[in-house]
Scaffold this active site. Structure first.
Site, PDB file in Angstrom:
ATOM      1  N   ARG A  83      71.144 -17.153  74.750  1.00 47.39           N
ATOM      2  CA  ARG A  83      70.403 -17.928  73.740  1.00 47.39           C
ATOM      3  C   ARG A  83      69.702 -16.905  72.850  1.00 47.39           C
ATOM      4  O   ARG A  83      68.855 -16.140  73.331  1.00 47.39           O
ATOM      5  CB  ARG A  83      69.395 -18.875  74.392  1.00 47.39           C
ATOM      6  CG  ARG A  83      68.435 -19.486  73.392  1.00 47.39           C
ATOM      7  CD  ARG A  83      67.655 -20.646  73.930  1.00 47.39           C
ATOM      8  NE  ARG A  83      68.493 -21.834  74.030  1.00 47.39           N
ATOM      9  CZ  ARG A  83      68.021 -23.077  74.147  1.00 47.39           C
ATOM     10  NH1 ARG A  83      66.714 -23.291  74.196  1.00 47.39           N
ATOM     11  NH2 ARG A  83      68.844 -24.104  74.219  1.00 47.39           N
ATOM     12  N   ASP A 135      67.090 -34.257  65.528  1.00 52.14           N
ATOM     13  CA  ASP A 135      66.577 -33.067  66.232  1.00 52.14           C
ATOM     14  C   ASP A 135      65.235 -32.725  65.586  1.00 52.14           C
ATOM     15  O   ASP A 135      64.866 -33.301  64.550  1.00 52.14           O
ATOM     16  CB  ASP A 135      67.600 -31.922  66.059  1.00 52.14           C
ATOM     17  CG  ASP A 135      67.240 -30.653  66.824  1.00 52.14           C
ATOM     18  OD1 ASP A 135      66.362 -30.702  67.703  1.00 52.14           O
ATOM     19  OD2 ASP A 135      67.854 -29.604  66.527  1.00 52.14           O
ATOM     20  N   HIS A 187      74.935 -24.877  68.455  1.00 55.06           N
ATOM     21  CA  HIS A 187      74.521 -25.221  69.825  1.00 55.06           C
ATOM     22  C   HIS A 187      75.653 -26.009  70.494  1.00 55.06           C
ATOM     23  O   HIS A 187      75.523 -27.192  70.797  1.00 55.06           O
ATOM     24  CB  HIS A 187      73.225 -26.039  69.781  1.00 55.06           C
ATOM     25  CG  HIS A 187      72.525 -26.154  71.097  1.00 55.06           C
ATOM     26  ND1 HIS A 187      72.912 -25.478  72.232  1.00 55.06           N
ATOM     27  CD2 HIS A 187      71.433 -26.884  71.472  1.00 55.06           C
ATOM     28  CE1 HIS A 187      72.094 -25.783  73.230  1.00 55.06           C
ATOM     29  NE2 HIS A 187      71.201 -26.638  72.797  1.00 55.06           N
ATOM     30  N   ARG A 233      74.082 -32.275  80.261  1.00 49.46           N
ATOM     31  CA  ARG A 233      74.159 -30.826  80.079  1.00 49.46           C
ATOM     32  C   ARG A 233      74.657 -30.189  81.368  1.00 49.46           C
ATOM     33  O   ARG A 233      75.489 -29.282  81.352  1.00 49.46           O
ATOM     34  CB  ARG A 233      72.773 -30.232  79.708  1.00 49.46           C
ATOM     35  CG  ARG A 233      72.247 -30.646  78.345  1.00 49.46           C
ATOM     36  CD  ARG A 233      73.061 -30.077  77.204  1.00 49.46           C
ATOM     37  NE  ARG A 233      73.138 -28.619  77.236  1.00 49.46           N
ATOM     38  CZ  ARG A 233      72.192 -27.797  76.785  1.00 49.46           C
ATOM     39  NH1 ARG A 233      71.107 -28.268  76.208  1.00 49.46           N
ATOM     40  NH2 ARG A 233      72.342 -26.486  76.840  1.00 49.46           N
ATOM     41  N   GLN A 241      75.369 -28.256  73.794  1.00 49.58           N
ATOM     42  CA  GLN A 241      74.742 -29.565  73.625  1.00 49.58           C
ATOM     43  C   GLN A 241      75.771 -30.600  73.189  1.00 49.58           C
ATOM     44  O   GLN A 241      75.720 -31.762  73.604  1.00 49.58           O
ATOM     45  CB  GLN A 241      73.618 -29.472  72.588  1.00 49.58           C
ATOM     46  CG  GLN A 241      72.862 -30.781  72.409  1.00 49.58           C
ATOM     47  CD  GLN A 241      72.073 -31.175  73.634  1.00 49.58           C
ATOM     48  OE1 GLN A 241      71.260 -30.400  74.130  1.00 49.58           O
ATOM     49  NE2 GLN A 241      72.283 -32.371  74.150  1.00 49.58           N
ATOM     50  N   CYS A 275      68.740 -34.176  71.241  1.00 54.95           N
ATOM     51  CA  CYS A 275      69.038 -33.097  72.194  1.00 54.95           C
ATOM     52  C   CYS A 275      67.801 -32.696  72.986  1.00 54.95           C
ATOM     53  O   CYS A 275      67.929 -32.081  74.032  1.00 54.95           O
ATOM     54  CB  CYS A 275      69.645 -31.908  71.458  1.00 54.95           C
ATOM     55  SG  CYS A 275      68.521 -31.081  70.323  1.00 54.95           S
TER      56      CYS A 275
END
Ligand code: CP
Ligand code: NVA
Length: 307
Positions: A105, A220, A132, A288, A135, A260
């Site tokens: 990340r 988001d 991402h 996830r 996700q 998310c």
């Protein structure tokens, strides 16, 4: 020796591979729900480099590796030489001789590309400033579980044209759905991804127009990690883009809402939205774990043979 397959973007796999992975995620979820031990990755190790905070990504990858019989190592730049300026390529060469996969990340997406180019083992994008993809595996699994195939459906992305939005554009290409993005001027998704998507993706300034008849609405945070100094400006500018129960009323009757997470109630969503029956955010977060276990199973070599 640099031939390992990576997962830096949804475009790294064929549509069939992606659908297969999501179906496998559903199977692995069922195995776990039935209490069946399934440990194909015994003795395998995942290194996880986190240059940004995380709850879901860290816990799902760490728990996922343990459940598959392996282990995960959490690395923060505060404790590694990467944080003191050791070149990414050197870190990649060394780590990939010791572990079986690396999840990263980071900020600049180019860090992931550089690491992957120098890694013997699969590198997984656990979120960059641009994308991402993990996700989206979970989001696509969640839609499939609740509503069946997303092919041909209409999805609305409301808010910032950020890393999540870019990954939704890639998903629209790979899973063949229509995507309407409603964002303020100056906060559009990356034009390169838009160009790739052609007329599958449309842009609007009006969230109401974007959600009309939509089968999935997703949003988001307005301020992503690394943009903290812009927060006040963004809160003012994004106000008309809050997703509310009323906005969902304009969508298809069987619309699903996804986020998310982490969520900021009162900003990108109304206080009550995650409690609405149309929200599947908790299933989405759980997935996830399952979707990434399918990814790890796909990418990491199976268990050692008995001597
Ligand atoms: N959605 C997501 O990636 O959450 P974390 O930042 O908690 O990992
Ligand atoms: N766009 C958000 C996603 C967090 C999971 C961020 O980058 O901070």
């Amino acid at each position: 020796m640099m031939s390992a397959r990576h997962f830096l973007s949804m475009m790294d796999y064929t549509p069939d591979e992606l659908v297969g992975m999501i179906r496998r995620g559903i199977e692995l979820k069922d195995l776990r729900n039935r209490g069946v031990l399934f440990e194909p990755l015994r003795g395998r190790v995942l290194a996880m480099i986190f240059e940004k905070s995380s709850t879901r990504t860290r816990v799902s990858f760490e728990a996922g590796m343990i459940q598959l019989g392996g282990q995960a190592i959490f690395l923060s730049p505060r404790d590694t030489q990467l944080g003191r300026g050791e070149p990414i390529a050197d870190g990649a060469r060394v780590m990939s001789r010791m572990v079986d996969a690396v999840m990263i990340r980071t900020f600049a997406h180019s860090n992931l590309i550089e690491f992957a180019a120098n890694s013997r083992v699969p590198v997984i994008n656990g979120l960059s400033d641009d994308l991402h993809p993990c996700q989206l595996l979970a989001d696509m699994q969640t839609f499939l579980e609740h509503r069946g195939s997303i092919k041909g459906k209409t999805v609305a992305w409301i808010g910032d044209g950020n890393n999540m939005c870019n990954s939704y554009i890639e998903a629209a290409i790979q899973f063949d759905f229509k995507l309407r993005v409603a964002c303020p001027e100056g906060y559009e998704p990356n034009p390169q991804f838009l160009a790739l998507a052609g007329d599958r993706v449309t842009l609007t300034r009006d969230p109401r127009e974007a959600v009309r008849g939509a089968h999935l609405i997703s949003t988001d945070v307005w301020t992503s990690m690394g943009q903290e100094e812009e927060a006040a400006k963004r809160i003012a500018l994004f106000k008309p883009f809050q997703v509310t129960r009323e906005l969902l009323e304009l969508a298809a009757e069987d619309v699903l809402f996804m986020h998310c997470l982490p969520a900021h109630r009162g900003e990108e969503i109304s206080e009550d939205l995650l409690d609405d029956a149309r929200s599947v955010a908790w299933d989405q977060a759980e997935n996830r774990l399952h979707a990434q276990k399918a990814l790890l199973e796909f990418l990491v070599a199976p268990a050692y043979q008995p001597a």
